[in-house]
Design a protein around this motif. Structure first.
Motif, PDB file in Angstrom:
ATOM      1  N   ALA A  31       0.856  -1.182   0.000  1.00 42.40           N
ATOM      2  CA  ALA A  31       0.000   0.000   0.000  1.00 42.40           C
ATOM      3  C   ALA A  31       0.894   1.235   0.000  1.00 42.40           C
ATOM      4  CB  ALA A  31      -0.911   0.007   1.221  1.00 42.40           C
ATOM      5  N   ASN A  32       0.812   2.012  -1.054  1.00 43.07           N
ATOM      6  CA  ASN A  32       1.659   3.202  -1.134  1.00 43.07           C
ATOM      7  C   ASN A  32       1.079   4.185  -2.150  1.00 43.07           C
ATOM      8  OD1 ASN A  32       2.810   2.726  -3.917  1.00 43.07           O
ATOM      9  ND2 ASN A  32       3.673   0.910  -2.933  1.00 43.07           N
ATOM     10  N   THR A  33       1.730   5.299  -2.258  1.00 39.90           N
ATOM     11  CA  THR A  33       1.395   6.297  -3.272  1.00 39.90           C
ATOM     12  C   THR A  33       2.650   6.611  -4.060  1.00 39.90           C
ATOM     13  OG1 THR A  33      -0.354   7.283  -1.915  1.00 39.90           O
ATOM     14  CG2 THR A  33       0.549   8.632  -3.692  1.00 39.90           C
ATOM     15  N   MET A  34       2.529   6.573  -5.364  1.00 39.30           N
ATOM     16  CA  MET A  34       3.644   6.944  -6.231  1.00 39.30           C
ATOM     17  C   MET A  34       3.167   7.999  -7.209  1.00 39.30           C
ATOM     18  SD  MET A  34       5.638   3.380  -7.115  1.00 39.30           S
ATOM     19  CE  MET A  34       7.060   4.224  -7.835  1.00 39.30           C
ATOM     20  N   GLY A  35       4.090   8.810  -7.648  1.00 36.90           N
ATOM     21  CA  GLY A  35       3.696   9.823  -8.608  1.00 36.90           C
ATOM     22  C   GLY A  35       4.843  10.711  -9.011  1.00 36.90           C
ATOM     23  N   TRP A  36       4.485  11.889  -9.503  1.00 38.27           N
ATOM     24  CA  TRP A  36       5.427  12.785 -10.127  1.00 38.27           C
ATOM     25  C   TRP A  36       5.288  14.213  -9.600  1.00 38.27           C
ATOM     26  CZ3 TRP A  36       8.952  10.565 -13.289  1.00 38.27           C
ATOM     27  CH2 TRP A  36       8.677   9.268 -13.717  1.00 38.27           C
ATOM     28  N   TYR A  37       6.435  14.814  -9.396  1.00 41.99           N
ATOM     29  CA  TYR A  37       6.554  16.225  -9.050  1.00 41.99           C
ATOM     30  C   TYR A  37       7.498  16.854 -10.073  1.00 41.99           C
ATOM     31  CZ  TYR A  37       4.443  15.086  -4.530  1.00 41.99           C
ATOM     32  OH  TYR A  37       3.595  14.675  -3.530  1.00 41.99           O
ATOM     33  N   ARG A  38       7.489  18.174 -10.112  1.00 39.76           N
ATOM     34  CA  ARG A  38       8.416  18.847 -11.021  1.00 39.76           C
ATOM     35  C   ARG A  38       8.910  20.145 -10.396  1.00 39.76           C
ATOM     36  NH1 ARG A  38       4.050  20.585 -15.758  1.00 39.76           N
ATOM     37  NH2 ARG A  38       3.001  22.267 -14.585  1.00 39.76           N
ATOM     38  N   GLU A  46       6.688  21.153  -7.244  1.00 46.88           N
ATOM     39  CA  GLU A  46       5.233  21.096  -7.190  1.00 46.88           C
ATOM     40  C   GLU A  46       4.722  19.717  -7.613  1.00 46.88           C
ATOM     41  OE1 GLU A  46       3.330  23.744  -9.941  1.00 46.88           O
ATOM     42  OE2 GLU A  46       4.393  22.942 -11.683  1.00 46.88           O
ATOM     43  N   LEU A  47       3.595  19.348  -7.047  1.00 49.07           N
ATOM     44  CA  LEU A  47       2.952  18.096  -7.419  1.00 49.07           C
ATOM     45  C   LEU A  47       2.432  18.186  -8.844  1.00 49.07           C
ATOM     46  CD1 LEU A  47       0.511  15.971  -5.353  1.00 49.07           C
ATOM     47  CD2 LEU A  47      -0.209  16.775  -7.600  1.00 49.07           C
ATOM     48  N   VAL A  48       2.641  17.123  -9.606  1.00 46.79           N
ATOM     49  CA  VAL A  48       2.083  17.017 -10.952  1.00 46.79           C
ATOM     50  C   VAL A  48       0.909  16.036 -10.939  1.00 46.79           C
ATOM     51  CG1 VAL A  48       2.532  16.391 -13.350  1.00 46.79           C
ATOM     52  CG2 VAL A  48       4.307  17.545 -12.003  1.00 46.79           C
ATOM     53  N   ALA A  49       1.183  14.809 -10.551  1.00 46.37           N
ATOM     54  CA  ALA A  49       0.136  13.788 -10.508  1.00 46.37           C
ATOM     55  C   ALA A  49       0.611  12.625  -9.660  1.00 46.37           C
ATOM     56  CB  ALA A  49      -0.210  13.298 -11.910  1.00 46.37           C
ATOM     57  N   ILE A  50      -0.272  12.096  -8.821  1.00 42.61           N
ATOM     58  CA  ILE A  50       0.048  10.944  -7.988  1.00 42.61           C
ATOM     59  C   ILE A  50      -1.105   9.954  -8.010  1.00 42.61           C
ATOM     60  CG2 ILE A  50       1.655  12.150  -6.448  1.00 42.61           C
ATOM     61  CD1 ILE A  50      -0.619  12.432  -4.431  1.00 42.61           C
ATOM     62  N   ASN A  58      -4.532  12.291  -7.801  1.00 45.74           N
ATOM     63  CA  ASN A  58      -4.555  13.723  -7.551  1.00 45.74           C
ATOM     64  C   ASN A  58      -3.698  14.386  -8.618  1.00 45.74           C
ATOM     65  OD1 ASN A  58      -5.054  16.186  -6.347  1.00 45.74           O
ATOM     66  ND2 ASN A  58      -3.487  15.947  -4.778  1.00 45.74           N
ATOM     67  N   TYR A  59      -4.264  15.383  -9.292  1.00 41.01           N
ATOM     68  CA  TYR A  59      -3.567  16.071 -10.366  1.00 41.01           C
ATOM     69  C   TYR A  59      -3.461  17.566 -10.061  1.00 41.01           C
ATOM     70  CZ  TYR A  59      -4.272  12.097 -13.582  1.00 41.01           C
ATOM     71  OH  TYR A  59      -4.249  10.868 -14.197  1.00 41.01           O
ATOM     72  N   ALA A  60      -2.379  18.174 -10.526  1.00 42.40           N
ATOM     73  CA  ALA A  60      -2.306  19.620 -10.524  1.00 42.40           C
ATOM     74  C   ALA A  60      -3.336  20.151 -11.511  1.00 42.40           C
ATOM     75  CB  ALA A  60      -0.911  20.081 -10.936  1.00 42.40           C
ATOM     76  N   GLU A  61      -3.936  21.289 -11.181  1.00 45.97           N
ATOM     77  CA  GLU A  61      -4.950  21.861 -12.068  1.00 45.97           C
ATOM     78  C   GLU A  61      -4.392  22.113 -13.465  1.00 45.97           C
ATOM     79  OE1 GLU A  61      -8.269  21.558  -9.873  1.00 45.97           O
ATOM     80  OE2 GLU A  61      -8.201  22.526 -11.837  1.00 45.97           O
ATOM     81  N   SER A  62      -3.141  22.506 -13.523  1.00 41.97           N
ATOM     82  CA  SER A  62      -2.540  22.896 -14.799  1.00 41.97           C
ATOM     83  C   SER A  62      -2.351  21.727 -15.763  1.00 41.97           C
ATOM     84  CB  SER A  62      -1.192  23.578 -14.558  1.00 41.97           C
ATOM     85  OG  SER A  62      -0.291  22.689 -13.924  1.00 41.97           O
TER      86      SER A  62
END
Length: 115
Positions: A31-38, A46-50, A58-62
């Motif tokens: 059980a975990n969360t993985m994703g991308w920041y930039r 900033e968070l991009v998508a996880i 969860n996505y950045a609005e942009s």
């Protein structure tokens, strides 16, 4: 020790597409969360998508409607980026979050959107 290995990135023209991939190795919670920041020069990361292992995202609005985060299993994550814009230019970092453990970060991969 958990390590993240990223692939993908590079130079693309505005309106183009790229795919980033990340794989985690080592002792990883199912059980975990993985994703991308930039991060761009002079700005905070900033968070991009996880995505968590239950499929929650969860996505950045942009990036909503242009980027898609996906996972094949509990230790990989991918980011499909479409309709790229010059303002998407950044170093993209893969992240692994596990409850009760320190965050793990990849080494970063450069994405440049330019004509």
């Amino acid at each position: 020790q958990v390590q993240l290995v990223e692939s993908g990135g590079g130079l693309v023209q505005p309106g183009g597409s790229l795919r980033l991939s990340c794989a985690a190795s080592g002792s990883i919670s199912i059980a975990n969360t993985m994703g991308w920041y930039r991060r761009t020069p002079g700005k905070e990361r900033e968070l991009v998508a996880i995505m968590n292992t239950n499929g929650g995202t969860n996505y950045a609005e942009s990036v909503k409607g242009r980027f898609t985060v996906s996972r094949d299993n509990f230790n990989t994550v991918a980011l499909q980026m479409a309709s790229l814009r010059p303002e998407d230019t950044a170093v993209y970092y893969c992240n692994l979050y596990q409850l009760g453990r320190s965050d793990v970060w990849g080494q970063g991969t450069q994405v440049t959107v330019s004509s």
